[in-house]
Design a protein around this motif. Structure first.
Motif, mmCIF file in Angstrom:
data_model
loop_
_atom_site.group_PDB
_atom_site.id
_atom_site.type_symbol
_atom_site.label_atom_id
_atom_site.label_comp_id
_atom_site.label_asym_id
_atom_site.label_seq_id
_atom_site.Cartn_x
_atom_site.Cartn_y
_atom_site.Cartn_z
ATOM 1 N N PHE A 290 0.830 -1.211 0.000
ATOM 2 C CA PHE A 290 0.000 0.000 0.000
ATOM 3 C C PHE A 290 0.861 1.257 0.000
ATOM 4 N N ILE A 291 1.860 1.337 0.903
ATOM 5 C CA ILE A 291 2.748 2.505 0.925
ATOM 6 C C ILE A 291 4.200 2.037 0.983
ATOM 7 N N ASP A 292 5.033 2.595 0.121
ATOM 8 C CA ASP A 292 6.487 2.392 0.167
ATOM 9 C C ASP A 292 7.155 3.689 0.609
ATOM 10 N N TYR A 293 8.090 3.578 1.568
ATOM 11 C CA TYR A 293 8.989 4.678 1.906
ATOM 12 C C TYR A 293 10.413 4.160 1.722
ATOM 13 N N TYR A 294 10.930 4.242 0.529
ATOM 14 C CA TYR A 294 12.296 3.795 0.239
ATOM 15 C C TYR A 294 13.208 5.023 0.237
ATOM 16 N N HIS A 295 14.254 4.965 1.038
ATOM 17 C CA HIS A 295 15.230 6.051 1.117
ATOM 18 C C HIS A 295 14.541 7.417 1.252
ATOM 19 N N SER A 296 13.570 7.506 2.163
ATOM 20 C CA SER A 296 12.942 8.783 2.497
ATOM 21 C C SER A 296 13.230 9.104 3.952
ATOM 22 N N ASP A 297 13.214 10.382 4.292
ATOM 23 C CA ASP A 297 13.597 10.824 5.631
ATOM 24 C C ASP A 297 12.608 11.870 6.120
ATOM 25 N N ASP A 298 12.483 11.951 7.458
ATOM 26 C CA ASP A 298 11.547 12.880 8.093
ATOM 27 C C ASP A 298 10.126 12.605 7.597
ATOM 28 N N VAL A 299 9.705 11.348 7.804
ATOM 29 C CA VAL A 299 8.404 10.882 7.325
ATOM 30 C C VAL A 299 7.419 10.838 8.488
ATOM 31 N N GLY A 312 1.599 -3.708 4.173
ATOM 32 C CA GLY A 312 0.829 -2.484 4.356
ATOM 33 C C GLY A 312 1.721 -1.272 4.197
ATOM 34 N N ILE A 313 2.868 -1.323 4.874
ATOM 35 C CA ILE A 313 3.869 -0.263 4.763
ATOM 36 C C ILE A 313 5.240 -0.918 4.635
ATOM 37 N N ASP A 314 6.026 -0.431 3.683
ATOM 38 C CA ASP A 314 7.352 -0.978 3.421
ATOM 39 C C ASP A 314 8.357 0.162 3.545
ATOM 40 N N VAL A 315 9.223 0.084 4.569
ATOM 41 C CA VAL A 315 10.179 1.153 4.849
ATOM 42 C C VAL A 315 11.593 0.601 4.738
ATOM 43 N N ARG A 316 12.425 1.230 3.903
ATOM 44 C CA ARG A 316 13.784 0.716 3.711
ATOM 45 C C ARG A 316 14.773 1.864 3.437
ATOM 46 N N GLU A 317 15.980 1.706 3.925
ATOM 47 C CA GLU A 317 17.153 2.465 3.497
ATOM 48 C C GLU A 317 17.030 3.975 3.646
ATOM 49 N N GLY A 318 16.195 4.441 4.557
ATOM 50 C CA GLY A 318 16.024 5.874 4.699
ATOM 51 C C GLY A 318 16.449 6.388 6.049
ATOM 52 N N GLY A 319 15.733 7.414 6.517
ATOM 53 C CA GLY A 319 16.048 8.041 7.788
ATOM 54 C C GLY A 319 14.941 7.842 8.801
ATOM 55 N N LYS A 320 14.483 8.897 9.413
ATOM 56 C CA LYS A 320 13.500 8.828 10.489
ATOM 57 C C LYS A 320 12.089 8.711 9.914
ATOM 58 N N VAL A 321 11.344 7.711 10.414
ATOM 59 C CA VAL A 321 9.964 7.478 9.977
ATOM 60 C C VAL A 321 9.094 7.277 11.210
ATOM 61 N N PHE A 335 10.029 -3.318 8.092
ATOM 62 C CA PHE A 335 10.868 -2.255 8.627
ATOM 63 C C PHE A 335 12.320 -2.596 8.315
ATOM 64 N N GLY A 336 12.940 -1.778 7.486
ATOM 65 C CA GLY A 336 14.335 -1.988 7.143
ATOM 66 C C GLY A 336 15.252 -1.206 8.056
ATOM 67 N N SER A 337 16.276 -0.595 7.491
ATOM 68 C CA SER A 337 17.318 0.040 8.292
ATOM 69 C C SER A 337 16.967 1.387 8.906
ATOM 70 N N PRO A 338 15.941 2.108 8.481
ATOM 71 C CA PRO A 338 15.705 3.435 9.058
ATOM 72 C C PRO A 338 15.303 3.384 10.534
ATOM 73 N N THR A 339 15.241 4.559 11.150
ATOM 74 C CA THR A 339 14.775 4.693 12.522
ATOM 75 C C THR A 339 13.249 4.767 12.501
ATOM 76 N N ILE A 340 12.586 3.740 13.049
ATOM 77 C CA ILE A 340 11.133 3.624 12.986
ATOM 78 C C ILE A 340 10.539 3.870 14.365
ATOM 79 N N THR A 341 9.515 4.716 14.418
ATOM 80 C CA THR A 341 8.700 4.868 15.611
ATOM 81 C C THR A 341 7.267 4.559 15.236
ATOM 82 N N ALA A 342 6.648 3.583 15.893
ATOM 83 C CA ALA A 342 5.279 3.181 15.585
ATOM 84 C C ALA A 342 4.398 3.391 16.809
#
Length: 353
Positions: A290-299, A312-321, A335-342
């Motif tokens: 549904f949503i990709d955040y690849y190499h995105s920051d300050d999400v 549902g959400i795919d987060v990889r190779e970025g910054g703070k999400v 959840f890949g390498s970025p800093t994730i707060t859920a």
């Protein structure tokens, strides 16, 4: 006799001025010969109205059905169709963009235009199945600032992005309905066009889009809201997440209250962007993520929900999400390498690498 001639001369001048649509702030394409419902090609009349329009003018297309090839925007104008206008593709001449509406100013940075609005009407590409012979876009606009695309319906297109915005600053896309975006299966393009986003943003970087010149200009300050997409290849966003583009990130994207249903690929792709707000978007029957955040920051991602097949959400190779109130009870998050707060999120589970 002198008074009669003088009055007659003044009348002629006034009549002449009144009959010059190019000097007006609102110009109808019918003033240049376009005629609704006659099934004739109206391209020349529409193009003449646009070419004659002064900076700041509005070129209108009234209700009825008109037929057109490519339309090339000029200057800083508004192209406005009525709610009851139907634009049908006559055919598209050979052109790099293969688009219904083109603004390709060949200027660097954001200097190609300073204000363009495109609005209204139903625009019909005439494709009604997966097609091996045709691939084309609806709109391509490049290299400028202050763009609005609103209150439009686009349907029956094949293969490529339907609305493509390249190297533009300050763009709003609002209340757009898109349906029936078919797969191109021919040999003219080699890539997998399931990834053809219905609403797509690119940089002026070699390898992305056709937004010449390639001067590395990104998109910045972008808002997509209240759009409804149904039966499309892929949905909304920017999907170039390859490492060679990491040094040129888009900036300041907002996606809110969009509905994306029945998608063969991903619904929302917000890749390689610095500062993203994504909220209130919903969808169903999404074949991939549904949503990709690849190499995105300050999400900041919140209150999104959908039924989909992969993540549902795919987060990889970025910054703070930061994820808040996300609701995907049937599928996992990645959840890949970025800093994730859920915060208060519901997933079937989380894959964390």
């Amino acid at each position: 006799m002198k008074k009669t001639l003088s009055a007659f001369a003044v009348a002629l001048v006034l009549s002449s001025l009144m009959s010059m649509p190019a000097s007006a702030k609102t110009i109808s394409v019918t003033s240049f010969g376009a005629k609704a419902n006659d099934k004739k090609d109206d391209t020349a009349a529409i193009q003449k109205a646009i070419d004659r329009a002064p900076s700041g003018a509005t070129v209108t297309i009234p209700k009825g059905t008109f037929y057109s090839q490519q339309i090339y925007l000029r200057r800083n104008i508004t192209l406005k169709a009525s709610k009851k206008t139907i634009m049908k593709k006559k055919f598209f001449a050979k052109h790099p963009e293969n688009a219904f509406i083109v603004f390709h100013p060949l200027k660097k940075g954001y200097t190609g235009f300073s204000k363009v609005t495109i609005e209204g009407g139903t625009w019909d590409g005439g494709i009604h199945k997966d097609n091996a012979k045709n691939y084309h876009k609806g709109i391509e606009v490049d290299h400028g600032h202050n763009l609005k695309i609103k209150n439009m319906t686009w349907k029956n297109f094949s293969g490529m992005h339907i609305i493509e915005v390249n190297a533009v600053k300050n763009a709003t896309i609002d209340h757009i309905n898109i349906s029936n975006h078919y797969l191109y299966t021919g040999k003219k393009r080699s890539q997998n066009l399931i990834g053809g986003l219905a609403i797509e943003f690119d940089s002026a970087i070699k390898g992305q889009g056709t937004s010449l010149p390639n001067d590395n200009t990104v998109c910045t300050n972008i808002t997509v809201s209240n759009c409804q997409l149904n039966n499309v290849l892929s949905g909304i966003g920017s999907h170039h997440n390859e490492p060679q583009y990491y040094s040129h990130m888009h900036k300041n994207f907002t996606l809110k209250n969009n509905v994306v249903n029945n998608v063969r690929g991903d619904a929302i792709e917000l890749d390689n962007i610095k500062k993203v707000t994504c909220s209130g978007n919903t969808g169903k029957n999404i074949a991939r993520n549904f949503i990709d955040y690849y190499h995105s920051d300050d999400v900041k991602s919140s209150n999104n929900s959908a039924t989909c097949k992969v993540y549902g959400i795919d987060v990889r190779e970025g910054g703070k999400v930061t994820l808040t109130n996300e609701n995907f009870p049937e599928v996992y998050a990645y959840f890949g390498s970025p800093t994730i707060t859920a915060n208060n999120c519901v997933f079937a589970g989380v894959v964390d690498h």
